[in-house]
Enzyme design. Sequence first.
Site, PDB file in Angstrom:
ATOM      1  N   GLY A  46      -0.752  15.565  14.750  1.00  0.00           N
ATOM      2  CA  GLY A  46      -1.267  15.033  13.364  1.00  0.00           C
ATOM      3  C   GLY A  46      -2.609  14.675  13.307  1.00  0.00           C
ATOM      4  O   GLY A  46      -3.367  14.427  14.344  1.00  0.00           O
ATOM      5  N   GLN A  51     -10.446  10.990   9.927  1.00  0.00           N
ATOM      6  CA  GLN A  51     -10.464  10.961  11.389  1.00  0.00           C
ATOM      7  C   GLN A  51     -11.625  12.028  11.489  1.00  0.00           C
ATOM      8  O   GLN A  51     -12.146  12.125  12.559  1.00  0.00           O
ATOM      9  CB  GLN A  51      -9.113  11.201  12.134  1.00  0.00           C
ATOM     10  CG  GLN A  51      -8.034  10.128  12.159  1.00  0.00           C
ATOM     11  CD  GLN A  51      -7.140  10.691  12.975  1.00  0.00           C
ATOM     12  OE1 GLN A  51      -6.145  11.072  12.377  1.00  0.00           O
ATOM     13  NE2 GLN A  51      -6.887  10.196  14.383  1.00  0.00           N
ATOM     14  N   CYS A 105      -3.597   7.634  19.657  1.00  0.00           N
ATOM     15  CA  CYS A 105      -4.473   8.015  18.454  1.00  0.00           C
ATOM     16  C   CYS A 105      -5.458   8.627  18.841  1.00  0.00           C
ATOM     17  O   CYS A 105      -6.149   7.939  19.801  1.00  0.00           O
ATOM     18  CB  CYS A 105      -4.729   6.818  17.667  1.00  0.00           C
ATOM     19  SG  CYS A 105      -5.507   7.176  16.337  1.00  0.00           S
ATOM     20  N   LEU A 106      -5.943   9.712  18.267  1.00  0.00           N
ATOM     21  CA  LEU A 106      -7.041  10.777  18.833  1.00  0.00           C
ATOM     22  C   LEU A 106      -8.396   9.903  18.514  1.00  0.00           C
ATOM     23  O   LEU A 106      -9.473   9.860  19.057  1.00  0.00           O
ATOM     24  CB  LEU A 106      -7.145  11.858  17.906  1.00  0.00           C
ATOM     25  CG  LEU A 106      -6.351  12.915  18.294  1.00  0.00           C
ATOM     26  CD1 LEU A 106      -6.308  13.962  17.234  1.00  0.00           C
ATOM     27  CD2 LEU A 106      -6.611  13.422  19.627  1.00  0.00           C
ATOM     28  N   HIS A 147       2.352   7.452  10.668  1.00  0.00           N
ATOM     29  CA  HIS A 147       1.016   7.226  11.516  1.00  0.00           C
ATOM     30  C   HIS A 147      -0.374   7.709  10.664  1.00  0.00           C
ATOM     31  O   HIS A 147      -1.225   6.956  10.430  1.00  0.00           O
ATOM     32  CB  HIS A 147       0.955   7.690  13.230  1.00  0.00           C
ATOM     33  CG  HIS A 147      -0.073   7.517  13.687  1.00  0.00           C
ATOM     34  ND1 HIS A 147      -0.324   6.737  14.724  1.00  0.00           N
ATOM     35  CD2 HIS A 147      -1.351   8.013  13.530  1.00  0.00           C
ATOM     36  CE1 HIS A 147      -1.370   6.706  15.347  1.00  0.00           C
ATOM     37  NE2 HIS A 147      -2.200   7.549  14.602  1.00  0.00           N
ATOM     38  N   HIS A 151      -3.193   5.988   8.289  1.00  0.00           N
ATOM     39  CA  HIS A 151      -4.753   6.097   8.334  1.00  0.00           C
ATOM     40  C   HIS A 151      -5.343   6.244   7.138  1.00  0.00           C
ATOM     41  O   HIS A 151      -6.301   5.916   6.929  1.00  0.00           O
ATOM     42  CB  HIS A 151      -4.993   7.631   9.173  1.00  0.00           C
ATOM     43  CG  HIS A 151      -4.854   7.522  10.608  1.00  0.00           C
ATOM     44  ND1 HIS A 151      -6.241   6.745  11.134  1.00  0.00           N
ATOM     45  CD2 HIS A 151      -4.637   8.276  11.742  1.00  0.00           C
ATOM     46  CE1 HIS A 151      -5.874   6.989  12.440  1.00  0.00           C
ATOM     47  NE2 HIS A 151      -5.074   7.708  12.631  1.00  0.00           N
TER      48      HIS A 151
END
Length: 176
Positions: A46, A51, A105-106, A147, A151
Amino acid sequence: MTLRPIVTLPDPVLKRKAKPVTKFDKDLQTLIDDMIETMRDAPGVGLAAPQVDISEQLIVVEYSEEDDDEDTEEEAEAKPKKLYVMINPVIVKASEEKVVGVEGCLSIPGIQGDVERYEAIQVKGLNRFGKPQKIKVNGWMARIFQHEIDHLNGILFTEIASRLWKFPPDEEEHEL
Ligand code: ZN
């Protein structure tokens, strides 16, 4: 399509509330395609627009559609994947049942944590062409949506986790 750099903490864009998408133009289509490519390359399951440094309400999610809690991670990985593009998403219904699961999380490399999420949710929003869509998801898919929607509200999983720990970044995990 172009890979976009994934922003990480402490970039302030991750803490900002994202603006609703109002224009469904060529730039938006490019952004969506770039986000899908960036998510797959990471690899992640995702990705939310903040991001990639775009403070707009847009998420992409790709995971196996028939999520079964009994599946091992390997079994889940082998199932056909379903791609969702969701614009201006809102959770309109949530199960009473909540489940705790491990998230990463990236944008927060090397950290994992236990996070409680609704087991099932209904999400309302728009597709990439601005057409209304409503989906029902459960299990891991529901976790990924929660999630990513967090964000868009500037909420990171580390702020709501009951427990956090470090893990080696070379370990492959589901990153969100
Ligand atoms: Zn994340």
